[in-house]
Design a protein around this motif. Structure first.
Motif, PDB file in Angstrom:
ATOM      1  N   ALA A 107       0.799  -1.109   0.257  1.00 42.03           N
ATOM      2  CA  ALA A 107       0.131   0.072  -0.014  1.00 42.03           C
ATOM      3  C   ALA A 107       0.807   1.086   0.186  1.00 42.03           C
ATOM      4  O   ALA A 107       0.843   2.089  -0.941  1.00 42.03           O
ATOM      5  N   LEU A 108       2.211   1.551   0.843  1.00 39.87           N
ATOM      6  CA  LEU A 108       2.569   2.286   0.503  1.00 39.87           C
ATOM      7  C   LEU A 108       3.364   2.592  -0.885  1.00 39.87           C
ATOM      8  O   LEU A 108       3.985   3.826  -0.893  1.00 39.87           O
ATOM      9  N   ASP A 109       3.669   1.610  -1.127  1.00 39.43           N
ATOM     10  CA  ASP A 109       4.752   1.263  -2.220  1.00 39.43           C
ATOM     11  C   ASP A 109       3.880   2.130  -3.992  1.00 39.43           C
ATOM     12  O   ASP A 109       4.298   1.705  -4.415  1.00 39.43           O
ATOM     13  N   SER A 110       2.295   2.251  -3.454  1.00 36.77           N
ATOM     14  CA  SER A 110       1.870   2.437  -4.218  1.00 36.77           C
ATOM     15  C   SER A 110       1.550   3.780  -4.832  1.00 36.77           C
ATOM     16  O   SER A 110       1.263   3.765  -5.855  1.00 36.77           O
ATOM     17  N   LEU A 111       1.418   5.076  -4.109  1.00 35.15           N
ATOM     18  CA  LEU A 111       1.597   6.197  -4.301  1.00 35.15           C
ATOM     19  C   LEU A 111       2.589   6.386  -5.489  1.00 35.15           C
ATOM     20  O   LEU A 111       2.752   6.934  -6.769  1.00 35.15           O
ATOM     21  N   PRO A 112       4.329   5.845  -4.961  1.00 39.37           N
ATOM     22  CA  PRO A 112       5.264   6.387  -5.595  1.00 39.37           C
ATOM     23  C   PRO A 112       5.049   5.532  -6.781  1.00 39.37           C
ATOM     24  O   PRO A 112       5.353   5.932  -8.643  1.00 39.37           O
ATOM     25  N   ALA A 113       4.681   4.165  -7.317  1.00 43.63           N
ATOM     26  CA  ALA A 113       4.263   2.723  -8.195  1.00 43.63           C
ATOM     27  C   ALA A 113       3.366   4.149  -9.591  1.00 43.63           C
ATOM     28  O   ALA A 113       3.847   3.815  -9.990  1.00 43.63           O
ATOM     29  N   ARG A 114       2.214   4.402  -8.781  1.00 43.88           N
ATOM     30  CA  ARG A 114       1.345   4.576  -9.725  1.00 43.88           C
ATOM     31  C   ARG A 114       1.926   6.211 -10.181  1.00 43.88           C
ATOM     32  O   ARG A 114       1.780   6.112 -11.517  1.00 43.88           O
ATOM     33  N   ALA A 115       2.735   7.059  -9.176  1.00 48.54           N
ATOM     34  CA  ALA A 115       3.081   8.307 -10.179  1.00 48.54           C
ATOM     35  C   ALA A 115       4.263   8.282 -11.460  1.00 48.54           C
ATOM     36  O   ALA A 115       4.334   8.762 -12.251  1.00 48.54           O
ATOM     37  N   LEU A 116       4.923   6.924 -10.589  1.00 49.97           N
ATOM     38  CA  LEU A 116       5.871   6.591 -11.995  1.00 49.97           C
ATOM     39  C   LEU A 116       5.640   6.296 -12.814  1.00 49.97           C
ATOM     40  O   LEU A 116       6.145   6.479 -14.412  1.00 49.97           O
ATOM     41  N   GLU A 117       4.122   5.667 -12.811  1.00 53.36           N
ATOM     42  CA  GLU A 117       3.157   4.619 -14.176  1.00 53.36           C
ATOM     43  C   GLU A 117       2.546   5.979 -15.069  1.00 53.36           C
ATOM     44  O   GLU A 117       3.022   5.714 -16.328  1.00 53.36           O
ATOM     45  N   VAL A 118       2.475   6.811 -13.803  1.00 55.97           N
ATOM     46  CA  VAL A 118       1.833   7.954 -14.741  1.00 55.97           C
ATOM     47  C   VAL A 118       2.614   8.800 -16.326  1.00 55.97           C
ATOM     48  O   VAL A 118       2.903   9.502 -17.188  1.00 55.97           O
ATOM     49  N   LEU A 135      17.465  -1.717  -1.851  1.00 56.67           N
ATOM     50  CA  LEU A 135      17.383  -0.676  -1.221  1.00 56.67           C
ATOM     51  C   LEU A 135      17.870   0.430  -3.295  1.00 56.67           C
ATOM     52  O   LEU A 135      16.615   1.366  -2.960  1.00 56.67           O
ATOM     53  N   GLY A 136      18.057   0.633  -3.986  1.00 57.79           N
ATOM     54  CA  GLY A 136      17.551   2.217  -5.292  1.00 57.79           C
ATOM     55  C   GLY A 136      16.556   2.016  -5.620  1.00 57.79           C
ATOM     56  O   GLY A 136      16.373   2.662  -5.191  1.00 57.79           O
ATOM     57  N   VAL A 137      15.392   0.685  -5.513  1.00 58.42           N
ATOM     58  CA  VAL A 137      14.223   1.037  -5.457  1.00 58.42           C
ATOM     59  C   VAL A 137      13.114   1.742  -4.829  1.00 58.42           C
ATOM     60  O   VAL A 137      13.136   2.569  -4.969  1.00 58.42           O
ATOM     61  N   ARG A 138      13.903   1.825  -3.631  1.00 58.47           N
ATOM     62  CA  ARG A 138      13.175   2.317  -1.921  1.00 58.47           C
ATOM     63  C   ARG A 138      13.770   3.559  -1.858  1.00 58.47           C
ATOM     64  O   ARG A 138      12.367   3.833  -1.377  1.00 58.47           O
ATOM     65  N   VAL A 139      15.114   3.509  -2.842  1.00 54.90           N
ATOM     66  CA  VAL A 139      15.555   5.009  -2.252  1.00 54.90           C
ATOM     67  C   VAL A 139      14.999   6.134  -3.309  1.00 54.90           C
ATOM     68  O   VAL A 139      14.237   7.049  -3.303  1.00 54.90           O
ATOM     69  N   LEU A 140      15.066   5.189  -4.509  1.00 53.95           N
ATOM     70  CA  LEU A 140      13.986   5.874  -5.941  1.00 53.95           C
ATOM     71  C   LEU A 140      12.527   6.124  -5.236  1.00 53.95           C
ATOM     72  O   LEU A 140      11.697   7.202  -5.555  1.00 53.95           O
ATOM     73  N   PHE A 141      11.790   5.067  -4.515  1.00 59.02           N
ATOM     74  CA  PHE A 141      10.589   6.032  -4.559  1.00 59.02           C
ATOM     75  C   PHE A 141      10.430   6.542  -3.084  1.00 59.02           C
ATOM     76  O   PHE A 141       9.416   7.311  -3.160  1.00 59.02           O
ATOM     77  N   GLY A 142      11.330   6.779  -2.450  1.00 56.93           N
ATOM     78  CA  GLY A 142      11.183   7.199  -1.487  1.00 56.93           C
ATOM     79  C   GLY A 142      11.287   9.279  -2.020  1.00 56.93           C
ATOM     80  O   GLY A 142      10.393  10.100  -1.481  1.00 56.93           O
ATOM     81  N   ILE A 143      11.794   8.542  -3.317  1.00 56.14           N
ATOM     82  CA  ILE A 143      11.668  10.389  -3.546  1.00 56.14           C
ATOM     83  C   ILE A 143      10.537  10.802  -5.026  1.00 56.14           C
ATOM     84  O   ILE A 143      10.166  11.753  -4.486  1.00 56.14           O
ATOM     85  N   VAL A 144      10.517  10.074  -4.667  1.00 58.11           N
ATOM     86  CA  VAL A 144       9.091   9.815  -5.616  1.00 58.11           C
ATOM     87  C   VAL A 144       7.822  10.422  -5.252  1.00 58.11           C
ATOM     88  O   VAL A 144       7.075  11.247  -4.602  1.00 58.11           O
ATOM     89  N   THR A 145       7.920  10.308  -3.625  1.00 59.10           N
ATOM     90  CA  THR A 145       6.719   9.836  -2.700  1.00 59.10           C
ATOM     91  C   THR A 145       7.138  11.655  -2.289  1.00 59.10           C
ATOM     92  O   THR A 145       5.722  12.069  -2.137  1.00 59.10           O
ATOM     93  N   VAL A 146       8.256  11.799  -2.018  1.00 63.66           N
ATOM     94  CA  VAL A 146       8.346  12.850  -1.189  1.00 63.66           C
ATOM     95  C   VAL A 146       8.186  14.352  -2.507  1.00 63.66           C
ATOM     96  O   VAL A 146       7.591  15.076  -1.924  1.00 63.66           O
ATOM     97  N   ALA A 147       8.746  14.041  -3.641  1.00 63.68           N
ATOM     98  CA  ALA A 147       8.158  15.186  -4.771  1.00 63.68           C
ATOM     99  C   ALA A 147       6.711  15.260  -4.941  1.00 63.68           C
ATOM    100  O   ALA A 147       6.032  16.292  -5.217  1.00 63.68           O
ATOM    101  N   VAL A 148       6.075  13.578  -4.731  1.00 57.99           N
ATOM    102  CA  VAL A 148       4.366  13.953  -5.275  1.00 57.99           C
ATOM    103  C   VAL A 148       3.913  14.857  -4.072  1.00 57.99           C
ATOM    104  O   VAL A 148       2.615  15.905  -3.987  1.00 57.99           O
ATOM    105  N   ILE A 149       4.390  14.927  -2.996  1.00 56.52           N
ATOM    106  CA  ILE A 149       3.482  15.090  -1.259  1.00 56.52           C
ATOM    107  C   ILE A 149       3.756  16.928  -1.655  1.00 56.52           C
ATOM    108  O   ILE A 149       3.145  17.617  -1.556  1.00 56.52           O
ATOM    109  N   PHE A 150       4.717  16.773  -2.265  1.00 54.42           N
ATOM    110  CA  PHE A 150       5.408  18.594  -2.490  1.00 54.42           C
ATOM    111  C   PHE A 150       4.650  19.033  -3.215  1.00 54.42           C
ATOM    112  O   PHE A 150       4.313  20.189  -2.976  1.00 54.42           O
TER     113      PHE A 150
END
Length: 112
Positions: A37-48, A67-82
């Motif tokens: 569920a936590l991974d769905s937000l960055p995954a959907r954003a990357l899919e878009v 770890l690289g995927v987790r870091v990328l997902f974290g960066i995408v999540t922060v970008a989406v929230i901002f």
């Protein structure tokens, strides 16, 4: 607006770290669902933006680690929230401007 976005980003990342630690220590289906569920937000954003398929290919080819995927997902999540914080802040600024403009044309500030 920036403070709220920063706080939400930090909170999301902290929850993600706790869930990831729990996922690595136990194989509970609940923790696995929470992780997905936590991974769905960055995954959907990357899919878009058509970034999920290249990431998936890089992961399965071994060019990027877990770890690289987790870091990328974290960066995408922060970008989406901002981005969401900026959009909501801009909408609120426009609404405030419209209310103040309407009130000034009627001869006074809005009554609360």
């Amino acid at each position: 607006m920036w403070g709220n976005a920063f706080l939400l980003s930090v909170l999301y990342l902290l929850v993600g770290i706790v869930v990831e630690l729990l996922r690595r220590r136990s194989s509970s289906p609940t923790v696995a669902r929470l992780s997905m569920a936590l991974d769905s937000l960055p995954a959907r954003a990357l899919e878009v933006v058509h970034g999920l398929e290249p990431l998936r290919a890089a992961y399965f080819d071994g060019r990027i680690s877990d770890l690289g995927v987790r870091v990328l997902f974290g960066i995408v999540t922060v970008a989406v929230i901002f981005l969401l914080a900026l959009v909501v802040g801009a909408i609120m600024a426009v609404l405030r401007w419209a209310v103040l403009r309407a009130a000034s044309s009627k001869g006074g500030p809005p009554q609360s």
